[in-house]
Design an enzyme around this catalytic site. Structure first.
Site, PDB file in Angstrom:
ATOM      1  N   LYS A 190      69.482  44.158  71.809  1.00  0.00           N
ATOM      2  CA  LYS A 190      70.863  44.395  71.333  1.00  0.00           C
ATOM      3  C   LYS A 190      71.880  43.727  72.263  1.00  0.00           C
ATOM      4  O   LYS A 190      72.974  43.366  71.834  1.00  0.00           O
ATOM      5  CB  LYS A 190      71.141  45.883  71.149  1.00  0.00           C
ATOM      6  CG  LYS A 190      71.087  46.770  72.390  1.00  0.00           C
ATOM      7  CD  LYS A 190      72.382  46.831  73.165  1.00  0.00           C
ATOM      8  CE  LYS A 190      72.216  47.510  74.515  1.00  0.00           C
ATOM      9  NZ  LYS A 190      73.416  47.466  75.355  1.00  0.00           N
ATOM     10  N   THR A 247      77.289  48.551  71.238  1.00  0.00           N
ATOM     11  CA  THR A 247      77.505  47.381  72.088  1.00  0.00           C
ATOM     12  C   THR A 247      78.205  46.252  71.334  1.00  0.00           C
ATOM     13  O   THR A 247      78.860  45.411  71.934  1.00  0.00           O
ATOM     14  CB  THR A 247      76.153  46.921  72.676  1.00  0.00           C
ATOM     15  OG1 THR A 247      75.411  48.072  73.057  1.00  0.00           O
ATOM     16  CG2 THR A 247      76.345  46.074  73.902  1.00  0.00           C
TER      17      THR A 247
END
Ligand SMILES: NC(=O)C1=CN([C@@H]2O[C@H](COP(=O)(O)OP(=O)(O)OC[C@H]3O[C@@H](n4cnc5c(N)ncnc54)[C@H](OP(=O)(O)O)[C@@H]3O)[C@@H](O)[C@H]2O)C=CC1
Ligand SMILES: O=C(CO)COP(=O)(O)O
Length: 329
Positions: A190, A247
């Site tokens: 990620k 994120t």
């Protein structure tokens, strides 16, 4: 057993935040850092102004630069950058009893070897218990006691549950799971995808493009995890989709902020601003692993090409937009 402290190796932003969370969960905590000066300063000021400004250290945290103090801990959380995992685990292996569980809290893949971090730890401490803690959790949020939920994975189900209970506190919910590989893949990948989202924001390409990147990035995450033995359900949980969304959403993330600065025209060398950007160090290893198994990861590839200087951001956007039209799944 329950009276043994929790050990934390690494007193950066995340190590310090986890120390506060573990103490709030009714544990004594030994917080190890490599610098004796920093340990003295933390003990004297009860704060870590360089890494986590404005946060008071819980009374039950004992800062130290003596690695031997971790030997009596019931478990040790390894919270140093991904690329230091081998070195710090080797140092810990010299002082920890072989039965002490090590919980990996870094997010990344080892450069050079392309090894997953749990495999690095198992190589260095063969037979010793290893777990991974990951999920949507900014250090500043956790340190301020804001509600947070993460996943702890360990192949030993009883140990996973015991550790999750030990670390769960008033504001931190720790779910447990057996799929170590899936949890660590989510955290490592990620960060690379968040760089792409940041770049889209920095270039002003719009919220629609960002949402498309998150969804197509998640498809890449699922393909990669399936090929490397992670369970799809894990990727749909906190440590996969949860952390990807966090994120990719805000410049509070260092990976997103790095991508944003690239999008605004800064060079790769300048864009980190001296901060740890795990996605930038993991991108080449992630892409090499994907290529080795013919896993289609165009967004991660584009990030890697931009970071290596092979493509400009404009070329990366063109490459992504001009792929052949195909079925979505
Ligand atoms: N910050 C966050 O919100 C979150 C971070 N993480 C992950 O946690 C990991 C650490 O991040 P974070 O704490 O934010 O990073 P920081 O940059 O804030 O801190 C890194 C810490 O690691 C120490 N360190 C670096 N190299 C070594 C080494 N060779 N031996 C011993 N200690 C070393 C540094 O010590 P020194 O100061 O002496 O250099 C510093 O204390 C990353 O993988 C990150 O992805 C995961 C979830 C949330
Ligand atoms: O992993 C994190 C949140 O879950 C922290 O992300 P950054 O390293 O991008 O700041």
């Amino acid at each position: 057993m329950a009276s043994q402290p929790i050990g934390i190796a690494g007193a950066g932003a995340w190590g310090t935040a986890l120390a506060n969370a573990a103490a709030a969960a009714d544990n004594d905590v030994v917080l190890w850092m490599r610098s004796p000066e920093q340990a003295q300063e933390l003990a004297a000021t009860r704060s870590n102004e360089r890494c986590l400004p404005g946060v008071t250290l819980h009374d039950r945290i004992r800062p130290t630069a003596d690695l031997n103090e971790l030997a009596a801990c019931r478990a040790v959380l390894l919270v140093t950058p991904a690329q230091t995992t081998r070195e710090v685990t080797a140092a810990l292996a010299r002082v920890l009893p072989s039965a002490t569980p090590l919980l990996l809290c870094a997010k990344g893949i080892e450069r050079g070897s392309g090894a997953f971090l749990c495999d690095v730890v198992e190589e260095v401490r063969p037979g010793a218990p290893v777990a991974v803690l990951s999920g949507p959790s900014f250090a500043h949020d956790v340190a301020r006691g804001l509600p947070t939920a993460v996943t702890l994975a360990c192949r030993d189900a009883a140990l996973a549950e015991a550790l999750a209970n030990a670390l769960s506190g008033p504001a931190l919910r720790v779910y447990h799971r057996g799929d170590v590989r899936g949890v660590e893949i989510g955290g490592a990948a990620k960060n690379v995808l968040a760089i792409a989202c940041g770049a889209v924001a920095g270039k002003g390409l719009g919220e629609s493009a960002k949402a498309a990147l998150i969804a197509r990035g998640f498809a890449e995450l699922l393909r990669f995890a399936r090929a490397y033995g992670g369970e799809p359900e894990t990727l749909m949980g906190l440590s996969g989709l949860g952390d990807l969304v966090l994120t990719c959403s805000t410049a509070q993330s260092r990976n997103f902020a790095f991508g944003q600065r690239l999008g605004q025209g800064m060079s790769v060398a300048e864009a980190s601003g001296g901060k740890l950007v795990e996605g930038a160090t993991t991108a080449s290893a992630l892409v090499a692993l994907a290529r080795a198994k013919n896993i289609d990861m165009p967004i991660a590839e584009a990030v890697e090409q931009v970071l290596s200087g092979a493509w400009t951001l404009e070329q990366a956007v063109d490459a992504l937009m001009n792929r052949p039209i195909k079925s979505e799944h």
